[in-house]
Enzyme design. Sequence first.
Site, mmCIF file in Angstrom:
data_model
loop_
_atom_site.group_PDB
_atom_site.id
_atom_site.type_symbol
_atom_site.label_atom_id
_atom_site.label_comp_id
_atom_site.label_asym_id
_atom_site.label_seq_id
_atom_site.Cartn_x
_atom_site.Cartn_y
_atom_site.Cartn_z
ATOM 1 N N PHE A 104 36.787 17.643 32.408
ATOM 2 C CA PHE A 104 35.483 17.811 31.747
ATOM 3 C C PHE A 104 34.551 18.526 32.709
ATOM 4 C CE2 PHE A 104 31.113 16.974 30.721
ATOM 5 C CZ PHE A 104 31.086 17.248 29.366
ATOM 6 N N ASP A 157 34.456 19.862 41.348
ATOM 7 C CA ASP A 157 33.337 19.499 40.476
ATOM 8 C C ASP A 157 32.943 18.068 40.811
ATOM 9 O OD1 ASP A 157 31.626 18.657 38.518
ATOM 10 O OD2 ASP A 157 32.714 19.573 36.852
ATOM 11 N N LYS A 211 23.514 16.435 37.991
ATOM 12 C CA LYS A 211 23.178 15.058 37.621
ATOM 13 C C LYS A 211 22.204 14.410 38.627
ATOM 14 C CE LYS A 211 26.461 14.302 34.111
ATOM 15 N NZ LYS A 211 27.861 14.699 33.937
HETATM 16 C C1 LIG Z 1 28.239 15.995 33.222
HETATM 17 C C2 LIG Z 1 29.278 16.818 33.856
HETATM 18 C C3 LIG Z 1 29.233 18.223 33.784
HETATM 19 C C4 LIG Z 1 28.225 18.965 32.945
HETATM 20 O O1 LIG Z 1 26.909 18.724 33.317
HETATM 21 P P1 LIG Z 1 25.721 19.058 32.292
HETATM 22 O O2 LIG Z 1 24.494 18.871 33.107
HETATM 23 O O3 LIG Z 1 25.840 18.081 31.160
HETATM 24 O O4 LIG Z 1 25.935 20.461 31.843
HETATM 25 C C5 LIG Z 1 30.196 18.935 34.464
HETATM 26 N N1 LIG Z 1 31.157 18.314 35.167
HETATM 27 C C6 LIG Z 1 31.238 16.972 35.262
HETATM 28 C C7 LIG Z 1 32.323 16.341 36.075
HETATM 29 C C8 LIG Z 1 30.315 16.180 34.594
HETATM 30 O O5 LIG Z 1 30.410 14.846 34.647
#
Ligand SMILES: *Cc1c(COP(=O)(O)O)cnc(C)c1O
Length: 411
Positions: free
Chosen positions: A147, A232, A261
């Site tokens: 994700f 990520d 985040k």
């Molecule tokens: C939440 C998340 C994203 C995307 O972030 P947004 O601010 O919602 O675009 C990407 N990678 C990971 C692992 C996430 O948890």
Amino acid sequence: MTTAIQESKTAEHLRIADQYGAHNYHPLPVIIESGSGCWVTDVEGNKYLDMLAAYSALNFGYSHERLITAATKQLNKVTLTSRAFHNDQLGPFCQELSELTGFEAVLPMNSGAEAVETAIKCARKWGYTKKGVEANKAQILCAKGNFHGRTVTIVGFSSDDQYREGFGPFPPGFPTVEFGNAEALEKAIKPNTVGFLVEPIQAESGILVPPDGYMAKVREICTKHNILLIADEIQTGLCRTGDRFAWQHDDAPPDIMCLGKALGGGVLPISAIVASHEVMGVFKPGDHGSTFGGNPLACAVARVAIDMIKNDGLDKRAKELGAHFRSKLQAVGAPAVKEIRGRGLLIGVEIKPNYPKARWFCEKFMEQGILCKDAHEDVIRFAPPLVIDQKEIDWALDRIGPVLQSAEPVP
Ligand SMILES: *Cc1c(COP(=O)(O)O)cnc(C)c1O
């Protein structure tokens, strides 16, 4: 702690949201009005302990005094300059994030998905200009079950059919390999492979923790084949898993790290990629940008978040409280539970297939004054703000245990 979804205020908000809002979410029926620490209050005056923390964006909890003070101060000075000009928050933000992460260069954006898009552009251009990959042939390997956000490019390499269905065509160049299997990664590498994009722990996929040493092997393979390791850490970074960054668990520093985040302290959206000058240097003026990226308001708040990540011992806290939480959950011994897993305060409780869905449990927890969220259909995710204390966790466990125990197999 009882919820009252029939009562007028909540019902009215639900009706208005349903009538005027897009239906791209299925939230729990609680209308939050305010928050403080780990607690929120809804429009009926009910209090709930938040055990989702906005998917780790609220690592510092609600209304943290230092963050609100910094935001308020900056609101009254200047909020947006665009990158056509410099502002007095951006440079210090980049320096402080560089010092926090140990990476030389910082490129700020707004959302997590934009940080991932930025990393993809960076890796592709690095492939063409530094590795000598033939024009428009670069491949970035991704992990199955990933994700990384919701843009068209990113959902194009998702393993979740619903994320893709109806949104194609998608950009090519993103083959996927099994997560947690370093051999599968090595086998998939071709001369035109420029990077491997991976979450050190797959959170949205159900808190999937790879075998110990996986990231170290991945690091080794990426170095050996001259491809960039892109981590990520948007959800796992900034102390959530008990380390400042989840890659530290395996001592596997990436070439590009995506953050988001919690970087904005749960106050404002701000994301970034960090990398060496050599890698980041592929971006020339005009190559990439964002109107709000690096705005002084978000930077001022992020600087406080960075300072707290550095100095408040949240990594140690997440490690200790996470171990406590997991062992207490384990001790419940609920027949409905298939597995309890996670690292630090990123915890997944997988429910057996012949029991109610994870959503059912989340609704029951809400009635008990606890807010959390399912990850996929069969995993309950617990990821409270990192400022939570053991008393609050034990308060939650006193309510979580009986709900887990009460679940009956579905015929
Ligand atoms: C939440 C998340 C994203 C995307 O972030 P947004 O601010 O919602 O675009 C990407 N990678 C990971 C692992 C996430 O948890």
